[in-house]
Design a protein around this motif. Sequence first.
Motif, short mmCIF file in Angstrom:
data_model
loop_
_atom_site.label_atom_id
_atom_site.label_comp_id
_atom_site.label_asym_id
_atom_site.label_seq_id
_atom_site.Cartn_x
_atom_site.Cartn_y
_atom_site.Cartn_z
N TYR A 79 24.40 -16.20 26.22
CA TYR A 79 23.76 -15.27 25.22
C TYR A 79 22.52 -15.41 25.21
O TYR A 79 21.52 -16.23 25.76
CB TYR A 79 24.07 -15.84 23.99
CG TYR A 79 24.00 -17.19 23.44
CD1 TYR A 79 22.44 -17.32 22.71
CD2 TYR A 79 24.62 -18.20 23.87
CE1 TYR A 79 21.98 -18.57 22.59
CE2 TYR A 79 24.35 -19.64 23.46
CZ TYR A 79 22.99 -19.72 22.79
OH TYR A 79 22.64 -21.06 22.52
N ARG A 80 21.54 -14.28 24.99
CA ARG A 80 20.18 -14.30 24.95
C ARG A 80 19.54 -13.79 23.55
O ARG A 80 18.49 -14.02 23.21
CB ARG A 80 19.55 -12.93 25.78
CG ARG A 80 20.31 -12.98 27.20
CD ARG A 80 19.95 -11.48 28.14
NE ARG A 80 20.57 -11.34 28.90
CZ ARG A 80 20.55 -10.21 29.72
NH1 ARG A 80 19.65 -9.42 29.49
NH2 ARG A 80 21.50 -9.78 30.64
N ARG A 81 20.48 -13.49 22.72
CA ARG A 81 19.99 -13.27 21.31
C ARG A 81 21.21 -13.77 20.20
O ARG A 81 22.32 -13.39 20.35
CB ARG A 81 19.70 -11.88 21.17
CG ARG A 81 19.06 -11.42 19.64
CD ARG A 81 18.69 -10.14 19.83
NE ARG A 81 18.63 -9.69 18.21
CZ ARG A 81 17.36 -8.95 18.06
NH1 ARG A 81 16.48 -8.62 18.83
NH2 ARG A 81 17.22 -8.36 16.73
N ILE A 82 20.53 -14.27 19.12
CA ILE A 82 21.46 -14.60 18.02
C ILE A 82 21.26 -13.94 16.92
O ILE A 82 20.15 -13.98 16.35
CB ILE A 82 21.83 -16.22 17.81
CG1 ILE A 82 22.03 -16.78 18.96
CG2 ILE A 82 22.55 -16.38 16.66
CD1 ILE A 82 23.31 -16.80 19.41
N ASP A 83 22.05 -12.98 16.42
CA ASP A 83 21.95 -12.27 15.23
C ASP A 83 22.76 -12.51 14.12
O ASP A 83 24.10 -12.34 14.21
CB ASP A 83 22.16 -10.66 15.52
CG ASP A 83 21.09 -9.93 16.08
OD1 ASP A 83 19.65 -10.01 15.53
OD2 ASP A 83 20.80 -9.55 17.20
N VAL A 84 22.28 -13.11 13.08
CA VAL A 84 23.21 -13.74 12.01
C VAL A 84 22.44 -13.09 10.72
O VAL A 84 21.71 -13.67 10.40
CB VAL A 84 23.19 -15.23 11.88
CG1 VAL A 84 24.23 -15.82 10.76
CG2 VAL A 84 23.54 -15.99 13.33
N THR A 85 23.24 -11.93 10.34
CA THR A 85 22.71 -11.42 9.39
C THR A 85 23.80 -11.62 8.28
O THR A 85 23.49 -11.04 6.67
CB THR A 85 22.89 -9.84 9.41
OG1 THR A 85 24.00 -9.31 9.94
CG2 THR A 85 21.94 -9.59 10.60
N SER A 86 24.90 -12.44 8.20
CA SER A 86 25.79 -12.75 6.89
C SER A 86 25.03 -13.46 6.14
O SER A 86 24.27 -14.47 6.25
CB SER A 86 26.98 -13.43 7.67
OG SER A 86 27.69 -13.99 6.61
N ARG A 87 25.25 -13.27 4.85
CA ARG A 87 24.75 -14.15 3.70
C ARG A 87 25.15 -15.36 3.75
O ARG A 87 24.74 -16.33 2.85
CB ARG A 87 24.65 -13.10 2.39
CG ARG A 87 23.64 -12.07 2.45
CD ARG A 87 23.74 -11.28 1.07
NE ARG A 87 22.77 -10.15 1.14
CZ ARG A 87 21.56 -10.24 0.89
NH1 ARG A 87 20.92 -11.35 0.49
NH2 ARG A 87 20.80 -9.14 0.95
N SER A 88 26.47 -15.49 4.11
CA SER A 88 27.38 -16.75 3.96
C SER A 88 26.96 -17.90 4.75
O SER A 88 26.83 -18.89 4.54
CB SER A 88 28.76 -16.55 4.29
OG SER A 88 28.89 -16.21 5.26
N VAL A 89 26.20 -17.47 6.00
CA VAL A 89 25.85 -18.57 6.88
C VAL A 89 24.58 -19.23 6.61
O VAL A 89 23.55 -18.35 6.55
CB VAL A 89 25.71 -17.94 8.47
CG1 VAL A 89 25.44 -19.15 9.61
CG2 VAL A 89 27.28 -17.31 8.54
N LYS A 90 24.42 -20.28 6.28
CA LYS A 90 23.11 -20.98 5.85
C LYS A 90 22.75 -22.12 6.93
O LYS A 90 21.53 -22.37 6.83
CB LYS A 90 23.40 -21.72 4.38
CG LYS A 90 23.78 -20.90 3.46
CD LYS A 90 22.95 -19.85 3.09
CE LYS A 90 23.24 -18.89 1.98
NZ LYS A 90 22.29 -17.78 1.81
N LYS A 91 23.43 -22.50 7.74
CA LYS A 91 23.08 -23.34 8.72
C LYS A 91 23.22 -23.19 10.18
O LYS A 91 24.39 -22.60 10.54
CB LYS A 91 23.89 -24.85 8.50
CG LYS A 91 23.44 -25.97 9.29
CD LYS A 91 24.40 -27.16 8.79
CE LYS A 91 23.95 -28.47 9.84
NZ LYS A 91 24.68 -29.62 9.37
N LEU A 92 22.33 -23.18 11.11
CA LEU A 92 22.27 -22.87 12.31
C LEU A 92 22.08 -24.34 12.97
O LEU A 92 20.93 -24.79 12.98
CB LEU A 92 21.72 -21.90 12.93
CG LEU A 92 22.16 -20.52 12.69
CD1 LEU A 92 21.25 -19.42 13.48
CD2 LEU A 92 23.57 -20.16 13.35
#
Length: 305
Positions: free
Chosen positions: A180-193
């Motif tokens: 992967y080259r990009r991570i798009d996390v737009t979900s409001r539920s995801v709080k930890k990466l």
Amino acid sequence: MEGVDRLNELKDEMLVNNIMSRLDCTTKELINTTATISKRWENVWTQLPHLIFSDEDDITDYYYNNEADLHGYISFINNTLNHCPTNLNLKRFKLDMSYNSLINSEFKSKANSWIRYAISRNVEDVDLRLWDVGIGQEFTWERLKCLCLFRGTLDEDTIQKILSGSPCLKSLELDDCYGYRRIDVTSRSVKKLVFYDYYYCDESEMDYIDCIKINAPCISSLSIYGYFELGLVLLDVSSLIKAELDYFIVPRTSNDITPEEILRGLLESLDHVKDVIINDFWWEIYSHLKARGDISNGFSVLLKS
């Protein structure tokens, strides 16, 4: 009272919640141990809300495949899953297999079916050591809250399928995954990466990917560990409260960006975060940048103890 076995008089619920669930062992170790202790305990494991499989239980030689060992462990996992009651509220599923197991064609095929099993049971916490097995095209986990993927090849489309198919996901951990080259996390539920390591398996690709871009406007915690062969760019992490940069840059001759430029860019994106924790590697660079006045003093950077 003499002759009374108080341990075996305990209800199944007490055995599961107060004793068996506290044991730090794999499912196979648990089954073997409890069966040895008492006939009464033989099938109580089927009430446990977690399944943990590791081929270290059966594979006698880590470096070379033993067909008998592999076939025996495949049979054990299949039998275990078949004996789990359909009404079991399974909360955790962990598949921790060595590389030499998962390059075996039979094992690789079965691993995919085991992953599909976890998906079908709506497990909340999933930890997969993939070794490039992949996770298939369909990804719908209604109750999934925590997902850890180790050594998997992931592209942007697969990551988006994971996120869009997991509406309750709170924590995503990518450990030694690449592609992967990009991570798009737009979900409001995801709080930890959480990220561990990023290496290329194909050196021919090293000349045109110079950074990983992270766009995650709703996360509150970001942790980066291990070794990376390329830079990181934080596009939008506006809700971030905690950031930990505990990783190292592995030099690449094809990469013109310097560690100083990487850190400056990261700190500019983290200027709204009160405390940013960094390791010794970044601390030395941070100290030079601060001494030269190349970064602002608007927030606190802490050295990881």
